[in-house]
Design an enzyme around this catalytic site. Structure first.
Site, PDB file in Angstrom:
ATOM      1  N   LYS A  40       0.829  -1.203   0.000  1.00 54.81           N
ATOM      2  CA  LYS A  40       0.000   0.000   0.000  1.00 54.81           C
ATOM      3  C   LYS A  40       0.863   1.253   0.000  1.00 54.81           C
ATOM      4  O   LYS A  40       1.758   1.404   0.830  1.00 54.81           O
ATOM      5  CB  LYS A  40      -0.902  -0.001   1.237  1.00 54.81           C
ATOM      6  CG  LYS A  40      -1.924   1.090   1.260  1.00 54.81           C
ATOM      7  CD  LYS A  40      -2.874   0.930   2.431  1.00 54.81           C
ATOM      8  CE  LYS A  40      -3.875   2.062   2.398  1.00 54.81           C
ATOM      9  NZ  LYS A  40      -4.985   1.868   3.257  1.00 54.81           N
ATOM     10  N   ALA A  45       6.837   1.178   5.491  1.00 50.46           N
ATOM     11  CA  ALA A  45       7.759   0.267   4.805  1.00 50.46           C
ATOM     12  C   ALA A  45       7.662   0.408   3.291  1.00 50.46           C
ATOM     13  O   ALA A  45       8.676   0.362   2.586  1.00 50.46           O
ATOM     14  CB  ALA A  45       7.500  -1.177   5.227  1.00 50.46           C
ATOM     15  N   CYS A  46       6.463   0.599   2.784  1.00 55.13           N
ATOM     16  CA  CYS A  46       6.289   0.751   1.339  1.00 55.13           C
ATOM     17  C   CYS A  46       6.966   2.029   0.854  1.00 55.13           C
ATOM     18  O   CYS A  46       7.601   2.052  -0.206  1.00 55.13           O
ATOM     19  CB  CYS A  46       4.812   0.739   0.966  1.00 55.13           C
ATOM     20  SG  CYS A  46       4.018  -0.848   1.319  1.00 55.13           S
ATOM     21  N   THR A  47       6.848   3.090   1.624  1.00 51.72           N
ATOM     22  CA  THR A  47       7.492   4.348   1.267  1.00 51.72           C
ATOM     23  C   THR A  47       9.007   4.177   1.267  1.00 51.72           C
ATOM     24  O   THR A  47       9.683   4.593   0.318  1.00 51.72           O
ATOM     25  CB  THR A  47       7.065   5.469   2.238  1.00 51.72           C
ATOM     26  OG1 THR A  47       5.637   5.610   2.170  1.00 51.72           O
ATOM     27  CG2 THR A  47       7.729   6.791   1.895  1.00 51.72           C
ATOM     28  N   CYS A  50      10.040   2.158  -1.868  1.00 49.97           N
ATOM     29  CA  CYS A  50       9.942   2.934  -3.107  1.00 49.97           C
ATOM     30  C   CYS A  50      11.036   3.992  -3.182  1.00 49.97           C
ATOM     31  O   CYS A  50      11.615   4.222  -4.254  1.00 49.97           O
ATOM     32  CB  CYS A  50       8.557   3.567  -3.233  1.00 49.97           C
ATOM     33  SG  CYS A  50       7.241   2.367  -3.538  1.00 49.97           S
TER      34      CYS A  50
END
Length: 155
Positions: A40, A45-47, A50
């Protein structure tokens, strides 16, 4: 459907990159392609993941690889996420989870005893021949982009 393995031909997919761009995986044949699946946009963690891939985009490009992040988020949300964090990698939207299912990363998860379906953070390296060269499942973000880059360089 059996789980994808190293040496398998990558699934034939079309990727929606933003609201007005799309690309088919087959059109990228001849290059290495890093597909990383994240649950998401705009979560910690996704940020981090990326941003890490974005910071290393030049090195991936120099090594002959395209890098594309894929999540179930809508194209508009990915566009806002990309702009907010100055991300340089392409982000593909998969709101119907068709791509996630094709790669076997749409899985049952559990949190606080509650089961739900979601994306298992995973990365697939597809070689120039269209075959899967490496797979990372249940990815831990710190150091991951660096490990993927080293593998790309070894192809």
């Amino acid at each position: 459907m059996s789980e994808l393995q190293i040496g398998d031909t990558a699934p034939t997919i079309d990727l929606t990159l933003g609201e007005d761009r799309s690309v088919s995986l087959s059109s990228l044949q001849g290059k290495s392609v890093v597909l990383y699946f994240y649950p998401k946009a705009d979560t910690p963690a996704c940020t981090q993941e990326c941003i890490a891939f974005s910071q290393m985009k030049g090195e991936f490009t120099a090594a002959g690889a395209e890098v594309i992040g894929i999540s179930p988020d809508e194209a508009k949300k990915n566009a806002r996420f990309k702009a907010k964090h100055d991300l340089t990698v392409d982000l593909a939207s998969d709101p119907a989870n068709a791509i996630c299912e094709a790669f076997g990363v749409w899985v049952e998860k559990a949190m606080y005893g509650k089961k739900y379906m979601g994306v298992e953070r995973s990365t697939f390296l597809i070689g120039p021949d269209g075959k899967i060269a490496a797979i990372w499942r249940k990815v831990k973000v710190p150091g991951h982009a660096e490990a993927v880059l080293q593998t790309v360089k070894s192809l």
